[in-house]
Design an enzyme around this catalytic site. Structure first.
Site, PDB file in Angstrom:
ATOM      1  N   ARG A 151      44.961 115.253   7.415  1.00  0.00           N
ATOM      2  CA  ARG A 151      45.663 116.170   6.441  1.00  0.00           C
ATOM      3  C   ARG A 151      45.124 117.536   6.533  1.00  0.00           C
ATOM      4  O   ARG A 151      43.938 117.749   6.443  1.00  0.00           O
ATOM      5  CB  ARG A 151      45.702 115.551   5.046  1.00  0.00           C
ATOM      6  N   ARG A 176      50.689 111.825 -12.547  1.00  0.00           N
ATOM      7  CA  ARG A 176      49.577 112.674 -12.500  1.00  0.00           C
ATOM      8  C   ARG A 176      49.351 113.603 -13.459  1.00  0.00           C
ATOM      9  O   ARG A 176      48.249 114.503 -13.478  1.00  0.00           O
ATOM     10  CB  ARG A 176      49.670 113.414 -10.966  1.00  0.00           C
ATOM     11  N   ARG A 198      38.701 111.298   6.746  1.00  0.00           N
ATOM     12  CA  ARG A 198      39.644 110.610   6.722  1.00  0.00           C
ATOM     13  C   ARG A 198      40.968 110.835   7.900  1.00  0.00           C
ATOM     14  O   ARG A 198      40.895 112.144   8.053  1.00  0.00           O
ATOM     15  CB  ARG A 198      40.389 110.813   5.220  1.00  0.00           C
ATOM     16  N   LYS A 233      42.645 104.613  -3.307  1.00  0.00           N
ATOM     17  CA  LYS A 233      44.016 103.991  -3.567  1.00  0.00           C
ATOM     18  C   LYS A 233      44.932 103.681  -2.482  1.00  0.00           C
ATOM     19  O   LYS A 233      45.337 102.392  -2.340  1.00  0.00           O
ATOM     20  CB  LYS A 233      44.707 105.059  -4.429  1.00  0.00           C
ATOM     21  N   ARG A 242      41.763 120.290  -5.782  1.00  0.00           N
ATOM     22  CA  ARG A 242      42.459 118.877  -5.980  1.00  0.00           C
ATOM     23  C   ARG A 242      41.565 118.311  -7.141  1.00  0.00           C
ATOM     24  O   ARG A 242      42.092 117.467  -8.015  1.00  0.00           O
ATOM     25  CB  ARG A 242      42.668 118.037  -4.859  1.00  0.00           C
TER      26      ARG A 242
END
Ligand code: ADP
Ligand code: AMP
Length: 245
Positions: free
Chosen positions: A192, A120, A159, A45, A203
């Protein structure tokens, strides 16, 4: 207010002013678009958002980025959100609904928005509908970044983020030009705290239990477009462009 804004512009280099003017002229002919991006963590996203944002002159509102900024600044909102975020759980609906309601007032959202990571939960989707109804507008399209869970661990653990812009890189799939540095500013990239295999499990659980029903909510309104988010980034971009054309 207007006077001080104009005074601030005196120090802005002419080339920047002209670039912004040209951007606004180009944007004035674009249709308004109000988009939602839904998908599990790591589905792409944040990678696709800047491309859509530039093409259609929209604002990009990523609740995760906003919450992380609040946590870093230790604001009352950030203090409330931190524990849930560290554990890979969702923060309360009231907290995120409040920040989106406020953010939609920004002038950069005038031609529409990309909501990335919001709504969400079905409650958030209902609250968003109310917020938009008050403004006399509605969501045009929901882009569903459909992808198998098995692909996400490698994406998430590789990431790298540029915190102030939200730009994301990947050590294997989208490496920065200089390792550890943002391509645009040269500033350091970070990983992160919640981008670990262990937190990803929570998650993903939250996604399947609380966020997948949001896709059903919008399917009933016939505005969901399903993307093959496991494809390479450029191919996902092509799919997005087809859906939005
Ligand atoms: P999200 O915003 O949905 O959590 P990101 O856009 O940050 O996901 O992407 C997660 C990671 O995967 C990033 O490191 C990004 O560079 C990489 N990535 C994004 N899209 C793809 C893709 N289509 N193929 C491979 N890697 C991708
Ligand atoms: P993201 O950057 O989208 O992966 O979000 C990071 C974390 O922020 C999530 O794991 C949640 O704890 C929190 N968060 C972001 N957006 C929302 C939302 N719309 N509702 C609840 N929690 C959110």
């Amino acid at each position: 207010m207007a006077t001080s804004a104009a005074a601030n512009l005196e120090d802005v280099p002419s080339v920047d002013l002209m670039t912004e003017l040209l951007r606004r002229m180009k944007c004035s002919s674009k249709p308004d678009k109000r988009l939602i991006l839904v998908g599990p963590p790591g589905s792409g996203k944040g990678t696709q958002s800047p491309i859509i944002k530039d093409e259609y002159c929209l604002c990009h509102l990523a609740t995760g980025d906003m919450l992380r900024a609040a946590v870093a600044a230790k604001t009352p909102l950030g203090i409330k959100a931190k524990e849930a975020m560290d554990n890979g759980q969702l923060v309360s609906d009231d907290l995120v609904v409040g920040i989106i309601d406020e953010a939609l007032k920004k002038p950069s959202c005038q031609k529409g928005f990309i909501l990335d990571g919001f709504p969400r939960t079905v409650v958030q989707a209902e609250k968003l509908d109310e917020m938009l109804a008050r403004r006399g507008v509605k969501v045009d399209k929901v882009l569903n970044f459909a992808i198998d869970d098995a692909i996400l661990e490698e994406r998430i653990t590789g990431r790298w983020i540029h915190p102030s812009s939200g730009r994301s890189y990947h050590s294997k799939f989208a490496p920065p030009k200089v390792p550890g540095k943002d391509d645009v500013t040269g500033e350091p990239l970070i990983q992160r705290k919640d981008d670990t295999a262990a937190v990803l499990k929570s998650r993903l659980e939250a996604f399947h239990k609380q966020t997948e029903p949001v896709i059903d909510y919008y399917s009933k309104k016939n505005i969901v477009a399903n993307l093959h988010a496991e494809k390479p980034p450029q191919e996902v971009t092509t799919e997005v462009q087809k859906v939005l054309a």
